[in-house]
Design an enzyme around this catalytic site. Structure first.
Site, mmCIF file in Angstrom:
data_model
loop_
_atom_site.group_PDB
_atom_site.id
_atom_site.type_symbol
_atom_site.label_atom_id
_atom_site.label_comp_id
_atom_site.label_asym_id
_atom_site.label_seq_id
_atom_site.Cartn_x
_atom_site.Cartn_y
_atom_site.Cartn_z
ATOM 1 N N GLY A 207 9.424 77.642 63.479
ATOM 2 C CA GLY A 207 8.630 76.425 63.496
ATOM 3 C C GLY A 207 9.482 75.190 63.321
ATOM 4 O O GLY A 207 10.673 75.183 63.656
ATOM 5 N N SER A 208 8.906 74.168 62.746
ATOM 6 C CA SER A 208 9.564 72.863 62.680
ATOM 7 C C SER A 208 10.592 72.801 61.564
ATOM 8 O O SER A 208 10.519 73.541 60.572
ATOM 9 C CB SER A 208 8.524 71.762 62.462
ATOM 10 N N ALA A 209 11.533 71.870 61.719
ATOM 11 C CA ALA A 209 12.553 71.664 60.693
ATOM 12 C C ALA A 209 11.926 71.177 59.396
ATOM 13 O O ALA A 209 12.379 71.543 58.301
ATOM 14 C CB ALA A 209 13.601 70.675 61.189
ATOM 15 N N ALA A 211 8.939 71.921 58.169
ATOM 16 C CA ALA A 211 8.360 73.072 57.472
ATOM 17 C C ALA A 211 9.453 73.952 56.884
ATOM 18 O O ALA A 211 9.338 74.452 55.761
ATOM 19 C CB ALA A 211 7.484 73.873 58.425
ATOM 20 N N GLY A 212 10.547 74.141 57.635
ATOM 21 C CA GLY A 212 11.657 74.948 57.128
ATOM 22 C C GLY A 212 12.263 74.364 55.872
ATOM 23 O O GLY A 212 12.594 75.100 54.918
ATOM 24 N N GLU A 230 13.934 79.980 61.787
ATOM 25 C CA GLU A 230 14.336 79.572 63.137
ATOM 26 C C GLU A 230 13.571 78.301 63.430
ATOM 27 O O GLU A 230 12.370 78.313 63.639
ATOM 28 C CB GLU A 230 14.021 80.690 64.141
ATOM 29 N N CYS A 263 11.652 75.152 71.419
ATOM 30 C CA CYS A 263 12.610 74.596 70.459
ATOM 31 C C CYS A 263 13.975 74.383 71.092
ATOM 32 O O CYS A 263 14.768 73.574 70.609
ATOM 33 C CB CYS A 263 12.724 75.495 69.237
#
Length: 472
Positions: A207-209, A211-212, A230, A263
């Protein structure tokens, strides 16, 4: 009582699936069931687990049409593309078996006392949070390796694509997995947060940076939980020399495939100043004008469909507008396209040369063009990002490729191919804000099991002679 939620076809707004959202209590019960199932599942032999995932693969084949159609209906992607996604899901099974054997197998060597043995063991209960852009293929790339390693899995699909998650669960049931080994947990952010608050052993996320980074923070004091993240990218593509029309085909395939919702899509096009760069940009713009846009079931099939939702289109519109306010020049402006939904948008090309623009992932068909004086400046511009997922060079010059592949900071580095080019037989992941150094695809086996080193002797023997300072 559980709340109901639903998914929609982004092309029409039609409700595709509706069902209950798992509550915190439901999540706690699901984790407890997975924990209870772990001991027996992890005790099965590798051959038994391989047989299960082979049956899962066969179930995907049997239900191929329904699954591909569901992916298209929930994501808006053309059917030709979702069929390739399903083929990747099916192919992932045998690739995962090969990767598991190669990267997490056993090794034994003789030692004076007996032997030294390397084995791998599963972590336990793994949570997989799936994305909406590849709702089958990307979570599948976590799920299959995790099951092969002997973990139990809780899968929360994206709230945008719950039907695809349900069909994956149905295929697992066809495979005959024991109760609690694989469970689909439906819901949105609150459901995901409830799962992660439980006693789990791993989080596998695509998902998104943003959220990471959030997950990294919340698990900072829970080091037993393995994180495989990822994330996204602000990916550069340097187009330096070659036939402009050929170059344009690679650029369009990099930037606008899946309506820019990969992505690994190219977000930044870097070209030389002057006539050569202008010819490249003109060819890209001309080819982008030929892109067909339509619903997943249009005939003939379109190149790309809508964004995942009208809300996503509104976000991309605001990001493009922000670039324009900073001074970007519109080569092709952001425009919605006529249709039953405002999720339909066209390809956007903006010249941002000389501007200080945000280092962000615009998750849509927006390409930013930067013109540079020389190749060293091109590499510097390409590396001027906190991300590091994918990057590409378009050039026939071997010396430039050698310099590029040595100096570029990215996990997927392609030459004369789209930045989206990847394979399940290779690792897939990035640096910086694009991940946490646990690449997926062929290397997913690495984070699904941990190594155990054993030093073994078959019989008890007096080892006092090995102890220094012992009086006779």
């Amino acid at each position: 009582m559980s709340n109901l939620f639903h998914s929609n076809d982004p092309a029409t707004g039609e409700v595709v699936w509706s069902g209950p959202e798992a509550s915190a209590e439901d999540c706690a019960a699901a984790v407890a069931t997975a924990r209870a199932a772990f001991n027996d599942w992890s005790a099965t032999t590798e051959e038994e687990r391989i047989a299960f995932v082979h049956r899962y693969r066969d179930a995907l084949r049997e239900d191929a049409e329904a699954i591909a159609t569901a992916i298209s209906r929930e994501t808006g992607k053309p059917l030709w593309e979702t069929k390739t996604e399903l083929a990747s899901m099916i192919g992932k099974v045998d690739l995962s078996i090969a990767a598991h054997a190669e990267r997490t197998g056993s090794r034994e060597q003789e030692a004076p006392f007996g032997r030294a043995v390397l084995r791998h063991r599963p972590h336990g209960v793994m949570v997989v949070l799936g994305p909406y852009n590849f709702p089958g293929h990307l979570p599948n790339g976590h799920i299959v390796p995790a099951l092969l390693a002997g973990n139990t899995v809780l899968f929360k699909p994206s709230e945008e694509t719950p039907l695809v998650g349900e069909l994956i669960g149905a295929a697992m049931r066809k495979a005959g997995l024991p109760e609690g080994v694989f469970t689909v947990v439906q819901g949105g952010r609150d459901t995901g947060a409830a799962l992660l608050a439980e006693d789990i052993d791993g989080l596998l996320f695509t998902g998104s940076a943003g959220a990471g980074a959030h997950f990294t923070r919340i698990f900072a004091e829970r080091p037993k939980v393995i994180l495989a993240l990822e994330l996204g990218g602000n990916n550069p593509l340097i187009a330096w020399d070659g036939d402009p029309h050929a170059i344009a085909s690679i650029v369009v395939g990099s930037a606008f495939i899946t309506t820019g919702q990969r992505c690994s899509c190219a977000r930044r096009l870097i070209v030389p100043e002057g006539a050569k760069g202008e010819a490249i940009v003109s060819a890209v713009a001309a080819l982008s004008d030929r892109i067909t846009i339509g619903a997943w079931n249009d005939s003939p099939e379109p190149f790309m469909g809508p964004l995942i939702s009208p809300a996503a289109a509104a976000r991309v519109s605001l990001q493009a507008e922000e670039l324009m306010k900073l001074g970007a020049q519109a080569i092709r402006p952001f425009e919605g396209r006529p249709g039953p939904s405002t999720a339909f948008v066209g390809p956007t090309i903006l010249d941002v040369t000389g501007l200080d623009v945000p280092d962000q992932e615009i998750f849509g068909p927006v390409l930013q063009v930067t013109r540079v004086a020389d190749f060293d400046a091109a590499i510097a511009a390409a590396n001027n990002t906190r991300f590091g997922l994918s990057a590409g060079l378009i050039s026939d010059d071997d010396a430039l490729w050698d310099k590029f592949q040595r100096r570029i900071r990215a996990g997927v580095v392609n030459r004369n191919r789209p930045t989206t080019g990847a394979a399940g037989s290779m690792p897939f992941g990035g640096l910086g804000a694009s991940g946490n150094h646990r690449p997926s695809a062929y290397y997913a086996a690495d984070y699904c099991a941990y190594p155990v080193a054993s030093f073994e002797a078959d019989r008890v023997a007096d080892q006092v002679h090995d102890l220094r300072g012992i009086r006779a």
